[in-house]
Design a protein around this motif. Structure first.
Motif, PDB file in Angstrom:
ATOM      1  N   CYS A  55     -31.710  -8.470 -41.527  1.00 13.02           N
ATOM      2  CA  CYS A  55     -31.783  -7.148 -40.897  1.00 13.02           C
ATOM      3  C   CYS A  55     -30.426  -6.782 -40.319  1.00 13.02           C
ATOM      4  CB  CYS A  55     -32.838  -7.180 -39.792  1.00 13.02           C
ATOM      5  SG  CYS A  55     -33.004  -5.652 -38.845  1.00 13.02           S
ATOM      6  N   VAL A  56     -30.124  -5.505 -40.343  1.00  7.04           N
ATOM      7  CA  VAL A  56     -28.983  -4.966 -39.611  1.00  7.04           C
ATOM      8  C   VAL A  56     -29.478  -3.734 -38.868  1.00  7.04           C
ATOM      9  CG1 VAL A  56     -28.191  -3.665 -41.639  1.00  7.04           C
ATOM     10  CG2 VAL A  56     -26.622  -4.083 -39.741  1.00  7.04           C
ATOM     11  N   ALA A  57     -29.090  -3.609 -37.607  1.00  2.40           N
ATOM     12  CA  ALA A  57     -29.534  -2.484 -36.780  1.00  2.40           C
ATOM     13  C   ALA A  57     -28.346  -1.893 -36.033  1.00  2.40           C
ATOM     14  CB  ALA A  57     -30.603  -2.930 -35.789  1.00  2.40           C
ATOM     15  N   ALA A  58     -28.455  -0.607 -35.732  1.00  2.00           N
ATOM     16  CA  ALA A  58     -27.439   0.093 -34.942  1.00  2.00           C
ATOM     17  C   ALA A  58     -28.131   1.153 -34.106  1.00  2.00           C
ATOM     18  CB  ALA A  58     -26.379   0.724 -35.850  1.00  2.00           C
ATOM     19  N   PRO A  59     -27.554   1.479 -32.948  1.00  2.00           N
ATOM     20  CA  PRO A  59     -28.201   2.449 -32.050  1.00  2.00           C
ATOM     21  C   PRO A  59     -27.901   3.895 -32.399  1.00  2.00           C
ATOM     22  CG  PRO A  59     -26.197   1.656 -31.032  1.00  2.00           C
ATOM     23  CD  PRO A  59     -26.326   0.927 -32.360  1.00  2.00           C
ATOM     24  N   ILE A  60     -28.818   4.757 -32.014  1.00  2.00           N
ATOM     25  CA  ILE A  60     -28.598   6.198 -32.053  1.00  2.00           C
ATOM     26  C   ILE A  60     -28.157   6.600 -30.648  1.00  2.00           C
ATOM     27  CG2 ILE A  60     -29.670   8.455 -32.424  1.00  2.00           C
ATOM     28  CD1 ILE A  60     -31.805   6.870 -34.106  1.00  2.00           C
ATOM     29  N   ILE A  61     -26.968   7.108 -30.516  1.00  2.36           N
ATOM     30  CA  ILE A  61     -26.430   7.447 -29.197  1.00  2.36           C
ATOM     31  C   ILE A  61     -26.568   8.950 -28.970  1.00  2.36           C
ATOM     32  CG2 ILE A  61     -24.443   7.347 -27.662  1.00  2.36           C
ATOM     33  CD1 ILE A  61     -25.530   4.616 -28.456  1.00  2.36           C
ATOM     34  N   GLY A  62     -27.378   9.300 -27.983  1.00  2.00           N
ATOM     35  CA  GLY A  62     -27.583  10.697 -27.633  1.00  2.00           C
ATOM     36  C   GLY A  62     -26.710  11.117 -26.472  1.00  2.00           C
ATOM     37  N   ARG A  63     -27.004  12.255 -25.906  1.00  2.49           N
ATOM     38  CA  ARG A  63     -26.187  12.786 -24.809  1.00  2.49           C
ATOM     39  C   ARG A  63     -26.213  11.892 -23.580  1.00  2.49           C
ATOM     40  NH1 ARG A  63     -28.348  19.055 -25.251  1.00  2.49           N
ATOM     41  NH2 ARG A  63     -27.297  19.565 -27.216  1.00  2.49           N
ATOM     42  N   ASP A  64     -27.338  11.206 -23.376  1.00  3.23           N
ATOM     43  CA  ASP A  64     -27.495  10.386 -22.177  1.00  3.23           C
ATOM     44  C   ASP A  64     -27.474   8.899 -22.474  1.00  3.23           C
ATOM     45  OD1 ASP A  64     -27.826  12.719 -20.566  1.00  3.23           O
ATOM     46  OD2 ASP A  64     -29.886  12.873 -21.302  1.00  3.23           O
ATOM     47  N   GLY A  65     -26.948   8.514 -23.636  1.00  2.00           N
ATOM     48  CA  GLY A  65     -26.905   7.103 -23.982  1.00  2.00           C
ATOM     49  C   GLY A  65     -27.807   6.797 -25.166  1.00  2.00           C
ATOM     50  N   VAL A  92     -25.552   1.888 -42.091  1.00  2.00           N
ATOM     51  CA  VAL A  92     -26.522   2.112 -41.020  1.00  2.00           C
ATOM     52  C   VAL A  92     -25.883   2.892 -39.872  1.00  2.00           C
ATOM     53  CG1 VAL A  92     -28.074   1.003 -39.365  1.00  2.00           C
ATOM     54  CG2 VAL A  92     -27.808   0.043 -41.654  1.00  2.00           C
ATOM     55  N   VAL A  93     -24.655   2.546 -39.514  1.00  6.20           N
ATOM     56  CA  VAL A  93     -23.957   3.275 -38.443  1.00  6.20           C
ATOM     57  C   VAL A  93     -23.801   4.747 -38.821  1.00  6.20           C
ATOM     58  CG1 VAL A  93     -21.765   3.535 -37.217  1.00  6.20           C
ATOM     59  CG2 VAL A  93     -22.756   1.259 -37.538  1.00  6.20           C
ATOM     60  N   ARG A  94     -23.436   4.986 -40.058  1.00  5.43           N
ATOM     61  CA  ARG A  94     -23.291   6.369 -40.517  1.00  5.43           C
ATOM     62  C   ARG A  94     -24.620   7.120 -40.413  1.00  5.43           C
ATOM     63  NH1 ARG A  94     -20.666   5.145 -44.688  1.00  5.43           N
ATOM     64  NH2 ARG A  94     -22.332   5.112 -46.248  1.00  5.43           N
ATOM     65  N   ALA A  95     -25.707   6.437 -40.764  1.00  5.06           N
ATOM     66  CA  ALA A  95     -27.032   7.061 -40.682  1.00  5.06           C
ATOM     67  C   ALA A  95     -27.392   7.405 -39.236  1.00  5.06           C
ATOM     68  CB  ALA A  95     -28.083   6.139 -41.283  1.00  5.06           C
ATOM     69  N   THR A  96     -27.080   6.511 -38.302  1.00 10.60           N
ATOM     70  CA  THR A  96     -27.421   6.776 -36.897  1.00 10.60           C
ATOM     71  C   THR A  96     -26.637   7.982 -36.375  1.00 10.60           C
ATOM     72  OG1 THR A  96     -25.749   5.242 -36.001  1.00 10.60           O
ATOM     73  CG2 THR A  96     -27.951   4.352 -36.454  1.00 10.60           C
ATOM     74  N   ARG A  97     -25.430   8.152 -36.850  1.00 14.00           N
ATOM     75  CA  ARG A  97     -24.629   9.286 -36.389  1.00 14.00           C
ATOM     76  C   ARG A  97     -25.153  10.595 -36.953  1.00 14.00           C
ATOM     77  NH1 ARG A  97     -18.812   6.055 -36.784  1.00 14.00           N
ATOM     78  NH2 ARG A  97     -19.113   4.907 -34.820  1.00 14.00           N
ATOM     79  N   VAL A  98     -25.652  10.548 -38.175  1.00 11.83           N
ATOM     80  CA  VAL A  98     -26.280  11.732 -38.750  1.00 11.83           C
ATOM     81  C   VAL A  98     -27.506  12.119 -37.928  1.00 11.83           C
ATOM     82  CG1 VAL A  98     -27.541  12.629 -40.749  1.00 11.83           C
ATOM     83  CG2 VAL A  98     -25.422  11.337 -41.082  1.00 11.83           C
ATOM     84  N   VAL A  99     -28.320  11.119 -37.569  1.00 16.60           N
ATOM     85  CA  VAL A  99     -29.508  11.392 -36.761  1.00 16.60           C
ATOM     86  C   VAL A  99     -29.107  11.963 -35.401  1.00 16.60           C
ATOM     87  CG1 VAL A  99     -31.515  10.377 -35.608  1.00 16.60           C
ATOM     88  CG2 VAL A  99     -30.880   9.614 -37.915  1.00 16.60           C
ATOM     89  N   ALA A 100     -28.103  11.366 -34.774  1.00 16.59           N
ATOM     90  CA  ALA A 100     -27.658  11.843 -33.454  1.00 16.59           C
ATOM     91  C   ALA A 100     -27.173  13.289 -33.525  1.00 16.59           C
ATOM     92  CB  ALA A 100     -26.555  10.939 -32.922  1.00 16.59           C
ATOM     93  N   ASP A 101     -26.424  13.606 -34.572  1.00 13.56           N
ATOM     94  CA  ASP A 101     -25.924  14.980 -34.727  1.00 13.56           C
ATOM     95  C   ASP A 101     -27.077  15.956 -34.917  1.00 13.56           C
ATOM     96  OD1 ASP A 101     -23.339  14.108 -34.484  1.00 13.56           O
ATOM     97  OD2 ASP A 101     -22.887  14.148 -36.624  1.00 13.56           O
ATOM     98  N   ARG A 102     -28.045  15.556 -35.717  1.00 13.57           N
ATOM     99  CA  ARG A 102     -29.196  16.444 -35.949  1.00 13.57           C
ATOM    100  C   ARG A 102     -30.028  16.582 -34.678  1.00 13.57           C
ATOM    101  NH1 ARG A 102     -32.096  19.378 -38.970  1.00 13.57           N
ATOM    102  NH2 ARG A 102     -34.323  19.195 -39.294  1.00 13.57           N
ATOM    103  N   LEU A 103     -30.203  15.488 -33.959  1.00 15.27           N
ATOM    104  CA  LEU A 103     -30.977  15.523 -32.716  1.00 15.27           C
ATOM    105  C   LEU A 103     -30.334  16.468 -31.706  1.00 15.27           C
ATOM    106  CD1 LEU A 103     -33.409  14.289 -31.192  1.00 15.27           C
ATOM    107  CD2 LEU A 103     -31.856  12.490 -30.403  1.00 15.27           C
ATOM    108  N   ALA A 104     -29.007  16.501 -31.678  1.00 11.93           N
ATOM    109  CA  ALA A 104     -28.293  17.362 -30.723  1.00 11.93           C
ATOM    110  C   ALA A 104     -28.607  18.834 -30.953  1.00 11.93           C
ATOM    111  CB  ALA A 104     -26.799  17.120 -30.821  1.00 11.93           C
ATOM    112  N   THR A 105     -28.965  19.202 -32.167  1.00 10.20           N
ATOM    113  CA  THR A 105     -29.290  20.603 -32.453  1.00 10.20           C
ATOM    114  C   THR A 105     -30.690  20.988 -31.988  1.00 10.20           C
ATOM    115  OG1 THR A 105     -30.269  20.209 -34.670  1.00 10.20           O
ATOM    116  CG2 THR A 105     -27.859  20.436 -34.532  1.00 10.20           C
ATOM    117  N   PHE A 106     -31.500  19.979 -31.621  1.00  7.33           N
ATOM    118  CA  PHE A 106     -32.857  20.234 -31.171  1.00  7.33           C
ATOM    119  C   PHE A 106     -32.907  20.607 -29.698  1.00  7.33           C
ATOM    120  CE2 PHE A 106     -35.614  17.729 -34.411  1.00  7.33           C
ATOM    121  CZ  PHE A 106     -34.835  18.195 -35.443  1.00  7.33           C
ATOM    122  N   ARG A 107     -31.815  20.380 -28.986  1.00  3.20           N
ATOM    123  CA  ARG A 107     -31.891  20.462 -27.526  1.00  3.20           C
ATOM    124  C   ARG A 107     -30.906  21.479 -26.977  1.00  3.20           C
ATOM    125  NH1 ARG A 107     -32.255  13.880 -26.605  1.00  3.20           N
ATOM    126  NH2 ARG A 107     -34.165  13.617 -27.781  1.00  3.20           N
TER     127      ARG A 107
END
Length: 205
Positions: free
Chosen positions: A158-168, A190-205
């Motif tokens: 397994c390899v895992a990486a965090p999704i970093i949002g505005r508050d961590g 995986v790191v690239r994927a987490t950054r894509v998710v973080a960028d998309r999440l930022a548009t929700f808020r």
């Protein structure tokens, strides 16, 4: 290791991609938990794309107290070999998805999470706090990446990486497959994927 030994619910779509998705109410993600609903929505397309690109099983997990709760699981034929389930829980300080997120929390918060993890329920494996903090420092220097090369009884790595949002850290993506796979090479994916998710999440808020 990353998983609970419980089976998930699988839905095989027309593409052959297996997804494990429980209804929102079944996950305890009702109207009072909009951030987790947003995270699942923001990650859905990326998780599916990551599975199609690698052929491996992809998980989305979020810290919940001293545990990691699995919000989503996407996989193909390998999914049946991976004993995880949507809604399942793992000890945060003993799982890759948990460590990836703990790496970006203050040390005192990590200590508090470990204390709770080891007290409830009794009988959980002890965590060497000093070793954990050293591991988290190494992970933080690698964008939160943590690895298990499959030296376990399931022969799953397994390899895992965090999704970093505005508050961590607000979640983690984990990629799982056989021990023969070079997970070090998959870490940037995986790191690239987490950054894509973080960028998309930022548009929700």
């Amino acid at each position: 290791f990353f998983f609970q030994a419980e089976d998930g619910i699988r839905d095989i779509g027309v593409t052959g991609v297996q997804t494990c998705a429980l209804p929102i109410w079944a996950l305890g993600l009702g109207g009072g938990d909009a951030p987790e609903m947003d995270l699942r929505a923001a990650a859905a397309e990326t998780l599916r794309s990551l599975h199609l690109e690698t052929g491996l099983v992809v998980h989305l997990g979020v810290l919940d107290g001293s545990d990691v709760r699995i919000l989503d699981k996407v996989g193909g034929a390998l999914a049946a070999r991976v004993p995880s389930r949507v809604g399942g829980r793992l000890p945060a300080a003993s799982s890759l998805s948990g460590k990836a997120q703990l790496a970006f929390l203050p040390p005192e918060e990590v200590d508090a999470i470990v204390a709770v993890q080891q007290a409830d329920p009794p009988g959980r494996a002890r965590v060497d706090l000093a070793s954990l903090h050293r591991e988290l420092v190494r992970a933080r220097a690698r964008a939160g990446v943590v690895l298990d090369r499959g030296r376990n009884h399931l022969r799953l790595g397994c390899v895992a990486a965090p999704i970093i949002g505005r508050d961590g850290p607000c979640g983690a993506v984990a990629l799982v497959g056989g021990a023969q796979i070079d997970f070090e090479k998959l870490a940037p994916v995986v790191v690239r994927a987490t950054r894509v998710v973080a960028d998309r999440l930022a548009t929700f808020r």
